[in-house]
Design a protein around this motif. Structure first.
Motif, PDB file in Angstrom:
ATOM      1  N   CYS A  10      29.221  62.174  29.631  1.00  0.00           N
ATOM      2  CA  CYS A  10      28.487  60.373  29.793  1.00  0.00           C
ATOM      3  C   CYS A  10      27.770  60.498  30.560  1.00  0.00           C
ATOM      4  CB  CYS A  10      30.050  60.253  30.790  1.00  0.00           C
ATOM      5  SG  CYS A  10      30.061  58.085  31.184  1.00  0.00           S
ATOM      6  N   PRO A  11      26.601  59.813  29.903  1.00  0.00           N
ATOM      7  CA  PRO A  11      25.214  59.424  30.929  1.00  0.00           C
ATOM      8  C   PRO A  11      24.997  58.833  32.340  1.00  0.00           C
ATOM      9  CG  PRO A  11      25.706  57.088  29.049  1.00  0.00           C
ATOM     10  CD  PRO A  11      27.145  58.176  29.094  1.00  0.00           C
ATOM     11  N   LEU A  12      26.669  57.795  32.467  1.00  0.00           N
ATOM     12  CA  LEU A  12      26.681  56.586  33.787  1.00  0.00           C
ATOM     13  C   LEU A  12      27.288  58.209  34.101  1.00  0.00           C
ATOM     14  CD1 LEU A  12      27.732  54.033  32.467  1.00  0.00           C
ATOM     15  CD2 LEU A  12      25.248  54.436  32.991  1.00  0.00           C
ATOM     16  N   HIS A  13      28.162  59.201  34.071  1.00  0.00           N
ATOM     17  CA  HIS A  13      28.890  60.119  35.115  1.00  0.00           C
ATOM     18  C   HIS A  13      28.816  61.523  34.140  1.00  0.00           C
ATOM     19  CE1 HIS A  13      30.670  55.913  35.733  1.00  0.00           C
ATOM     20  NE2 HIS A  13      30.284  56.312  36.806  1.00  0.00           N
ATOM     21  N   PRO A  14      27.737  62.495  34.460  1.00  0.00           N
ATOM     22  CA  PRO A  14      27.669  63.544  33.813  1.00  0.00           C
ATOM     23  C   PRO A  14      28.364  64.232  34.192  1.00  0.00           C
ATOM     24  CG  PRO A  14      25.637  62.829  35.172  1.00  0.00           C
ATOM     25  CD  PRO A  14      26.466  61.771  34.587  1.00  0.00           C
ATOM     26  N   ASP A  15      29.095  64.021  35.638  1.00  0.00           N
ATOM     27  CA  ASP A  15      29.885  65.306  35.848  1.00  0.00           C
ATOM     28  C   ASP A  15      31.156  65.228  35.696  1.00  0.00           C
ATOM     29  OD1 ASP A  15      27.961  66.891  36.691  1.00  0.00           O
ATOM     30  OD2 ASP A  15      28.156  65.933  38.516  1.00  0.00           O
ATOM     31  N   ALA A  16      31.527  63.729  34.830  1.00  0.00           N
ATOM     32  CA  ALA A  16      33.024  63.272  35.138  1.00  0.00           C
ATOM     33  C   ALA A  16      33.544  63.954  33.356  1.00  0.00           C
ATOM     34  CB  ALA A  16      33.005  61.569  34.918  1.00  0.00           C
ATOM     35  N   ALA A  17      34.950  64.461  33.427  1.00  0.00           N
ATOM     36  CA  ALA A  17      36.088  64.818  32.498  1.00  0.00           C
ATOM     37  C   ALA A  17      35.770  64.191  31.454  1.00  0.00           C
ATOM     38  CB  ALA A  17      37.062  65.708  32.934  1.00  0.00           C
ATOM     39  N   LEU A  18      35.931  64.392  30.055  1.00  0.00           N
ATOM     40  CA  LEU A  18      35.926  64.141  29.169  1.00  0.00           C
ATOM     41  C   LEU A  18      37.229  63.364  28.344  1.00  0.00           C
ATOM     42  CD1 LEU A  18      32.803  64.680  26.787  1.00  0.00           C
ATOM     43  CD2 LEU A  18      32.675  62.578  28.608  1.00  0.00           C
ATOM     44  N   ILE A  19      37.485  62.157  28.365  1.00  0.00           N
ATOM     45  CA  ILE A  19      39.469  62.966  27.420  1.00  0.00           C
ATOM     46  C   ILE A  19      39.199  62.474  26.119  1.00  0.00           C
ATOM     47  CG2 ILE A  19      41.176  60.973  27.737  1.00  0.00           C
ATOM     48  CD1 ILE A  19      40.772  62.660  30.718  1.00  0.00           C
ATOM     49  N   GLU A  20      39.571  63.794  25.415  1.00  0.00           N
ATOM     50  CA  GLU A  20      39.788  63.209  24.012  1.00  0.00           C
ATOM     51  C   GLU A  20      40.928  62.943  23.240  1.00  0.00           C
ATOM     52  OE1 GLU A  20      39.944  66.395  20.459  1.00  0.00           O
ATOM     53  OE2 GLU A  20      38.347  66.172  21.621  1.00  0.00           O
ATOM     54  N   ASP A  21      41.457  61.952  22.816  1.00  0.00           N
ATOM     55  CA  ASP A  21      41.733  60.795  22.181  1.00  0.00           C
ATOM     56  C   ASP A  21      41.826  60.955  20.810  1.00  0.00           C
ATOM     57  OD1 ASP A  21      43.220  59.091  20.617  1.00  0.00           O
ATOM     58  OD2 ASP A  21      42.717  57.491  21.445  1.00  0.00           O
ATOM     59  N   SER A  22      43.189  62.225  20.352  1.00  0.00           N
ATOM     60  CA  SER A  22      43.159  62.789  18.560  1.00  0.00           C
ATOM     61  C   SER A  22      43.523  62.016  17.939  1.00  0.00           C
ATOM     62  CB  SER A  22      43.858  63.792  18.840  1.00  0.00           C
ATOM     63  OG  SER A  22      44.627  63.870  19.074  1.00  0.00           O
ATOM     64  N   SER A  23      43.350  60.567  18.615  1.00  0.00           N
ATOM     65  CA  SER A  23      44.656  59.906  16.965  1.00  0.00           C
ATOM     66  C   SER A  23      43.146  58.925  16.505  1.00  0.00           C
ATOM     67  CB  SER A  23      45.473  58.907  17.929  1.00  0.00           C
ATOM     68  OG  SER A  23      44.916  58.399  18.621  1.00  0.00           O
ATOM     69  N   VAL A  35      33.225  55.631  25.652  1.00  0.00           N
ATOM     70  CA  VAL A  35      33.295  56.010  24.493  1.00  0.00           C
ATOM     71  C   VAL A  35      31.806  57.197  23.760  1.00  0.00           C
ATOM     72  CG1 VAL A  35      33.800  56.359  22.420  1.00  0.00           C
ATOM     73  CG2 VAL A  35      35.252  54.617  23.104  1.00  0.00           C
ATOM     74  N   VAL A  36      31.917  58.246  24.491  1.00  0.00           N
ATOM     75  CA  VAL A  36      31.152  58.929  23.939  1.00  0.00           C
ATOM     76  C   VAL A  36      30.926  59.363  23.257  1.00  0.00           C
ATOM     77  CG1 VAL A  36      29.967  61.100  24.909  1.00  0.00           C
ATOM     78  CG2 VAL A  36      31.554  60.415  26.958  1.00  0.00           C
ATOM     79  N   GLY A  37      32.480  59.862  22.257  1.00  0.00           N
ATOM     80  CA  GLY A  37      31.522  60.378  21.054  1.00  0.00           C
ATOM     81  C   GLY A  37      32.967  59.746  20.171  1.00  0.00           C
ATOM     82  N   HIS A  38      32.726  59.396  19.083  1.00  0.00           N
ATOM     83  CA  HIS A  38      33.536  59.067  17.682  1.00  0.00           C
ATOM     84  C   HIS A  38      33.792  60.377  16.786  1.00  0.00           C
ATOM     85  CE1 HIS A  38      30.133  57.228  17.264  1.00  0.00           C
ATOM     86  NE2 HIS A  38      30.804  56.869  15.458  1.00  0.00           N
ATOM     87  N   ARG A  39      34.637  60.109  16.045  1.00  0.00           N
ATOM     88  CA  ARG A  39      34.906  60.367  14.603  1.00  0.00           C
ATOM     89  C   ARG A  39      35.111  62.011  14.927  1.00  0.00           C
ATOM     90  NH1 ARG A  39      34.202  57.803   9.863  1.00  0.00           N
ATOM     91  NH2 ARG A  39      33.829  59.390   8.799  1.00  0.00           N
ATOM     92  N   VAL A  40      35.513  62.147  16.533  1.00  0.00           N
ATOM     93  CA  VAL A  40      35.803  63.871  16.520  1.00  0.00           C
ATOM     94  C   VAL A  40      36.346  64.534  15.209  1.00  0.00           C
ATOM     95  CG1 VAL A  40      35.817  65.004  17.922  1.00  0.00           C
ATOM     96  CG2 VAL A  40      34.982  63.391  18.770  1.00  0.00           C
ATOM     97  N   VAL A  41      36.149  66.005  15.415  1.00  0.00           N
ATOM     98  CA  VAL A  41      37.844  67.227  13.985  1.00  0.00           C
ATOM     99  C   VAL A  41      37.724  66.920  15.028  1.00  0.00           C
ATOM    100  CG1 VAL A  41      37.010  68.109  12.474  1.00  0.00           C
ATOM    101  CG2 VAL A  41      35.726  66.907  12.609  1.00  0.00           C
ATOM    102  N   ASP A  42      39.283  66.743  14.951  1.00  0.00           N
ATOM    103  CA  ASP A  42      40.618  68.032  15.568  1.00  0.00           C
ATOM    104  C   ASP A  42      41.218  69.351  14.869  1.00  0.00           C
ATOM    105  OD1 ASP A  42      42.584  68.276  16.623  1.00  0.00           O
ATOM    106  OD2 ASP A  42      44.102  66.657  16.249  1.00  0.00           O
ATOM    107  N   ARG A  43      40.274  69.817  15.648  1.00  0.00           N
ATOM    108  CA  ARG A  43      40.279  71.530  15.013  1.00  0.00           C
ATOM    109  C   ARG A  43      42.327  72.421  15.439  1.00  0.00           C
ATOM    110  NH1 ARG A  43      35.507  72.662  13.557  1.00  0.00           N
ATOM    111  NH2 ARG A  43      33.521  71.741  14.349  1.00  0.00           N
TER     112      ARG A  43
END
Length: 311
Positions: A10-23, A35-43
């Protein structure tokens, strides 16, 4: 949702953990919700969760496992012509067209994989053995070791070695029964594959076959255990030198069952083990004079040694 370990931040909170919404395929900052990233592929792997209380099912994404013995790890796609295309594309059907597009090397591999799968199915072997046999066959093919040797024999040898590596060995007769090669050819190709691939396989013992034979004969575990002890003791005493482990196992099963309440005839044992009655007879006659030393001391005889039927 699950905590992500992606390199994005996150550009505002670089040390914060990211939550991945697989759905939704999004990566969300756990502090501000950006929302830092979108259209992330669920591997992750695919599965379905069936709920007894609901008729619907929850589905995860699709995706077949990789198969290293296939070209492209079996992740390639063959795109055929449209069904509404020219009539010449319809001749032979899609499977025929796809097969024609294969090189001779890949066609040999595919034929080998199909034959291994067919043989394994007849022997009720698990998929892990099929995969291992396929890998071995591909190694032989890639090393150009098929030249001058029977393809059927090499395939049988690969399946034989795979069984032994997985700890469920099969005899040459069992392999030959589901293949199109003789026992001599199967044995010759087995030694050849081991040599060219530099494979070290532990030698088989009678105990390797005992559980399967005993289960197929519906023998109680205590009788199987006694038969195993008889076979092991006979080998230690060098009574059955020159006899194959399967022959020793068959003779030991006959001796143990005839001394117990759960008797099995030589004919029944022949049908399950594939060892001829004459071969069982020869091994049994070698073991009988020392039978008193072969049986465990705590064994409870239903039929004493002197009254055991002579083959």
């Amino acid at each position: 949702m699950a905590t992500s370990t992606k390199s994005d931040a996150c550009p505002l909170h670089p040390d914060a953990a990211l939550i991945e919404d697989s759905s939704a395929g999004d990566q969300i900052c756990s502090d501000c919700g950006l929302v830092v990233g979108h259209r992330v592929v669920d591997r992750g792997s695919e599965w379905r969760t069936f709920n007894n209380e609901e008729s619907s099912t929850e589905r995860s994404r699709v995706g077949a496992p990789e198969k290293p013995y296939r070209s492209g790890s079996d992740l390639t796609t063959i795109i055929g012509p449209s069904p509404s295309g020219p009539s010449k594309f319809k001749i032979g059907g899609p499977k025929y067209r796809n097969r024609k597009s294969l090189t001779s090397t890949n066609r040999t591999l595919e034929d080998g994989f199909l034959q291994i799968a067919s043989m394994a199915d007849k022997m009720n072997l698990p998929s892990c053995i099929v995969d291992r046999a396929n890998v071995l066959f591909k190694r032989v093919q890639d090393g150009k070791h098929l030249r001058g040797h029977s393809s059927d024999g090499i395939i049988a040898a690969c399946l034989n070695i795979a069984c032994r590596q997985e700890g469920v060995p099969r005899g040459f007769k069992e392999i030959c029964a589901v293949s199109m090669v003789s026992k001599v050819e199967s044995s010759r190709c087995y030694n050849y594959v081991r040599k060219v691939l530099k494979i070290s396989v532990d030698s088989t013992t009678s105990g390797d076959f005992m559980a399967r034979f005993g289960s197929n004969l519906e023998l109680p575990y205590k009788v199987q255990r006694v038969a195993t002890d008889i076979a092991e003791q006979a080998v230690k005493m060098d009574i059955v030198s020159g006899r194959s482990p399967i022959s020793v196992a068959a003779a030991a099963i006959y001796m143990a069952s005839q001394a117990s309440e759960d008797k099995r005839s030589a004919k029944q044992i022949e049908e399950i083990t594939g060892v001829a009655i004459g071969t069982i007879r020869q091994a049994f006659r070698l073991m009988y004079p020392q039978a008193a030393q072969l049986f465990p001391k705590d064994f409870e005889f239903a039929t004493t040694i002197d009254k055991l039927p002579r083959l």
